[in-house]
Write a protein that holds these residues in place. Sequence first.
Motif, mmCIF file in Angstrom:
data_model
loop_
_atom_site.group_PDB
_atom_site.id
_atom_site.type_symbol
_atom_site.label_atom_id
_atom_site.label_comp_id
_atom_site.label_asym_id
_atom_site.label_seq_id
_atom_site.Cartn_x
_atom_site.Cartn_y
_atom_site.Cartn_z
ATOM 1 N N THR B 33 34.343 39.005 48.880
ATOM 2 C CA THR B 33 34.192 39.427 47.479
ATOM 3 C C THR B 33 33.772 40.904 47.391
ATOM 4 O O THR B 33 33.564 41.562 48.414
ATOM 5 C CB THR B 33 33.132 38.552 46.775
ATOM 6 O OG1 THR B 33 31.845 38.853 47.334
ATOM 7 C CG2 THR B 33 33.407 37.069 46.961
ATOM 8 N N CYS B 102 38.260 35.315 47.852
ATOM 9 C CA CYS B 102 37.344 34.941 46.776
ATOM 10 C C CYS B 102 37.010 36.156 45.905
ATOM 11 O O CYS B 102 36.771 37.248 46.440
ATOM 12 C CB CYS B 102 36.073 34.356 47.362
ATOM 13 S SG CYS B 102 34.968 33.693 46.106
ATOM 14 N N SER B 103 36.999 35.970 44.618
ATOM 15 C CA SER B 103 36.710 37.036 43.647
ATOM 16 C C SER B 103 37.749 38.148 43.801
ATOM 17 O O SER B 103 38.924 37.894 43.612
ATOM 18 C CB SER B 103 35.274 37.535 43.810
ATOM 19 O OG SER B 103 34.949 38.399 42.771
ATOM 20 N N GLU B 127 38.323 31.905 42.596
ATOM 21 C CA GLU B 127 37.541 32.739 41.684
ATOM 22 C C GLU B 127 38.155 34.135 41.476
ATOM 23 O O GLU B 127 37.435 35.121 41.357
ATOM 24 C CB GLU B 127 36.104 32.870 42.206
ATOM 25 C CG GLU B 127 35.273 31.618 42.012
ATOM 26 C CD GLU B 127 34.952 31.382 40.553
ATOM 27 O OE1 GLU B 127 34.608 32.336 39.862
ATOM 28 O OE2 GLU B 127 35.086 30.236 40.111
ATOM 29 N N GLY B 128 39.481 34.192 41.511
ATOM 30 C CA GLY B 128 40.183 35.455 41.251
ATOM 31 C C GLY B 128 41.206 35.262 40.149
ATOM 32 O O GLY B 128 41.426 34.137 39.682
ATOM 33 N N ALA B 159 26.257 39.189 41.408
ATOM 34 C CA ALA B 159 26.723 38.239 42.423
ATOM 35 C C ALA B 159 25.808 37.028 42.459
ATOM 36 O O ALA B 159 26.242 35.878 42.327
ATOM 37 C CB ALA B 159 26.750 38.925 43.791
ATOM 38 N N SER B 162 25.759 34.430 39.542
ATOM 39 C CA SER B 162 26.954 33.628 39.279
ATOM 40 C C SER B 162 27.118 32.477 40.271
ATOM 41 O O SER B 162 28.142 31.809 40.285
ATOM 42 C CB SER B 162 28.209 34.524 39.297
ATOM 43 O OG SER B 162 28.349 35.140 40.562
ATOM 44 N N TRP B 195 39.597 45.400 40.449
ATOM 45 C CA TRP B 195 39.628 44.158 39.647
ATOM 46 C C TRP B 195 40.099 44.459 38.221
ATOM 47 O O TRP B 195 41.003 43.810 37.689
ATOM 48 C CB TRP B 195 38.231 43.527 39.629
ATOM 49 C CG TRP B 195 38.106 42.326 38.731
ATOM 50 C CD1 TRP B 195 38.166 42.325 37.369
ATOM 51 C CD2 TRP B 195 37.960 40.963 39.137
ATOM 52 N NE1 TRP B 195 38.041 41.044 36.892
ATOM 53 C CE2 TRP B 195 37.918 40.187 37.942
ATOM 54 C CE3 TRP B 195 37.835 40.316 40.371
ATOM 55 C CZ2 TRP B 195 37.758 38.802 37.970
ATOM 56 C CZ3 TRP B 195 37.679 38.938 40.382
ATOM 57 C CH2 TRP B 195 37.648 38.201 39.198
ATOM 58 N N ASP B 219 30.539 29.036 37.451
ATOM 59 C CA ASP B 219 30.669 30.498 37.417
ATOM 60 C C ASP B 219 30.979 30.986 36.006
ATOM 61 O O ASP B 219 31.777 30.380 35.300
ATOM 62 C CB ASP B 219 31.793 30.953 38.347
ATOM 63 C CG ASP B 219 32.048 32.433 38.210
ATOM 64 O OD1 ASP B 219 31.075 33.212 38.260
ATOM 65 O OD2 ASP B 219 33.214 32.831 38.020
ATOM 66 N N TRP B 221 31.965 34.328 35.477
ATOM 67 C CA TRP B 221 32.836 35.509 35.519
ATOM 68 C C TRP B 221 34.297 35.168 35.233
ATOM 69 O O TRP B 221 35.002 35.938 34.583
ATOM 70 C CB TRP B 221 32.762 36.203 36.880
ATOM 71 C CG TRP B 221 31.487 36.938 37.112
ATOM 72 C CD1 TRP B 221 30.531 36.652 38.045
ATOM 73 C CD2 TRP B 221 30.990 38.072 36.382
ATOM 74 N NE1 TRP B 221 29.484 37.532 37.940
ATOM 75 C CE2 TRP B 221 29.741 38.413 36.938
ATOM 76 C CE3 TRP B 221 31.487 38.823 35.325
ATOM 77 C CZ2 TRP B 221 28.984 39.482 36.458
ATOM 78 C CZ3 TRP B 221 30.731 39.888 34.850
ATOM 79 C CH2 TRP B 221 29.504 40.208 35.409
ATOM 80 N N HIS B 248 30.514 31.250 41.836
ATOM 81 C CA HIS B 248 31.521 32.269 42.148
ATOM 82 C C HIS B 248 31.848 32.350 43.649
ATOM 83 O O HIS B 248 32.707 33.120 44.043
ATOM 84 C CB HIS B 248 31.009 33.626 41.639
ATOM 85 C CG HIS B 248 32.051 34.680 41.505
ATOM 86 N ND1 HIS B 248 33.176 34.546 40.729
ATOM 87 C CD2 HIS B 248 32.147 35.925 42.065
ATOM 88 C CE1 HIS B 248 33.911 35.644 40.803
ATOM 89 N NE2 HIS B 248 33.312 36.506 41.613
ATOM 90 N N TYR B 249 31.138 31.559 44.480
ATOM 91 C CA TYR B 249 31.298 31.691 45.943
ATOM 92 C C TYR B 249 31.558 30.334 46.605
ATOM 93 O O TYR B 249 30.754 29.872 47.437
ATOM 94 C CB TYR B 249 30.056 32.354 46.546
ATOM 95 C CG TYR B 249 29.815 33.712 45.945
ATOM 96 C CD1 TYR B 249 30.358 34.845 46.526
ATOM 97 C CD2 TYR B 249 29.109 33.846 44.764
ATOM 98 C CE1 TYR B 249 30.193 36.095 45.946
ATOM 99 C CE2 TYR B 249 28.941 35.085 44.167
ATOM 100 C CZ TYR B 249 29.487 36.196 44.767
ATOM 101 O OH TYR B 249 29.332 37.424 44.179
#
Lengths: 149, 276
Positions: B33, B102-103, B127-128, B159, B162, B195, B219, B221, B248-249
């Motif tokens: 991330t 991820c992300s 999470e993207g 970070a 989330s 992003w 999450d 985000w 988020h992870y």
Amino acid sequence: MRFADPAFQERLQDALNADEEFALESRWFDGSILLECGPERCWLKVYRGQVIDRLEFVPAFGYTFKLVGSEDAWRLLVSGERTFTDLATSGSRHCETLEQIVAGGGGYRPPEIGIEGNGIEAGRLHLAILRLAAVLAALGSTELAAAGR
Amino acid sequence: MSTEITGHYVSIDGTRIFYDACGEGTPFVGVHTAGADAREYQYLLPLMAERGYRALALDLPGHGKSYPVGWEPHRTMHQHAELVHRFAQEVCPGEKPVVAGCSIGGCMAFDLAAHHSEDYTAIVPMEGLPDGSPILPHPGEAERPSWSTAWRPFLEYAAVESLGKPTLADAEKVKELWWQHQNAQQAGNGDIQAWAGHDVRELLGDVRCPILIIKGADDFWVPELLIRAAAELIGEQAEVAVLDDIGHYPMYEDPALVARLIDEFVRARAGVAAAR
């Protein structure tokens, strides 16, 4: 949030002064933080890690920075429904349709809780602000529980 | 079968790229991330190895032990994604890896799906999004520490906050994730510029490998609305998994669940019989 209530302000001052992380992060801050919710205000004078004064109005010389949000925004923080970072960051993350995202400005939709004033000082105090938010949330949730809400 | 993680270097785009490796079998590449590094995959790699994968996770340029290309951070998602693609080709020659990110790694996964899907067995964006602009403003004006005193602590705590609720209640795991985000300013700001400026939605109509899109329900985000919209653009190649109690992870919060989901998806959709 009953920011202007003297009893609430006293509890907030005591809680912040007892918070080790808030004291460390604001150790080299000499300024004031305003909390705002509609007409309710709580002005905090912070010096070397301690809240040394508080007022329910803004003095003539103003404030260094303020945290401002609606009753609903502060409720979302206190209830734990949203995190402070989520509430204080611009962007369209809680819309129900794609059209709402576009209409609200996408990534530039204003945050529910604004951080306004001296942004450089507020940025430097970012972790102190996070602790302030955590202390506010804890105090607010205790009040809600006491009120049976 | 050893599940020990070993560190390696490979030269990509003229810079030395660090990666962790674990196990033998079908290649699996994990992408971290924003502002973080391959340590985010340290719990997932051995579990993928146990399931018959050669599990790899790289430090993107400017992160962890990898220097930036030309001493400049990447500021577009396509730059990042193309480097990941060249890494996969160099380290796994003649093979079709499974790639998961991820992300910002998830955004890279969508970019790879848009440009190189025929070169992968499966792609797993976690999470993207294929279009990052609705989530937050472009942070180019906060790139230098003197321009924004808040950027680094913002990204570090953005970070942490989330995480899913169970992980957020674990102080040790929270602190560990915070320590994984120590590239937050110089590299992390470029990551978030990438992003916010990223949009490959128009290129997702012809994806030629199966795509497993993973979202953590806790999450804040990445809205599920946009995850579902991305899956619709891809069509029948896409499958969505929304994970309760995960933020988020996902690969850090519940690596066993993520290893099982990815392995089962690859076997069911790509027909890969990984060696055990």
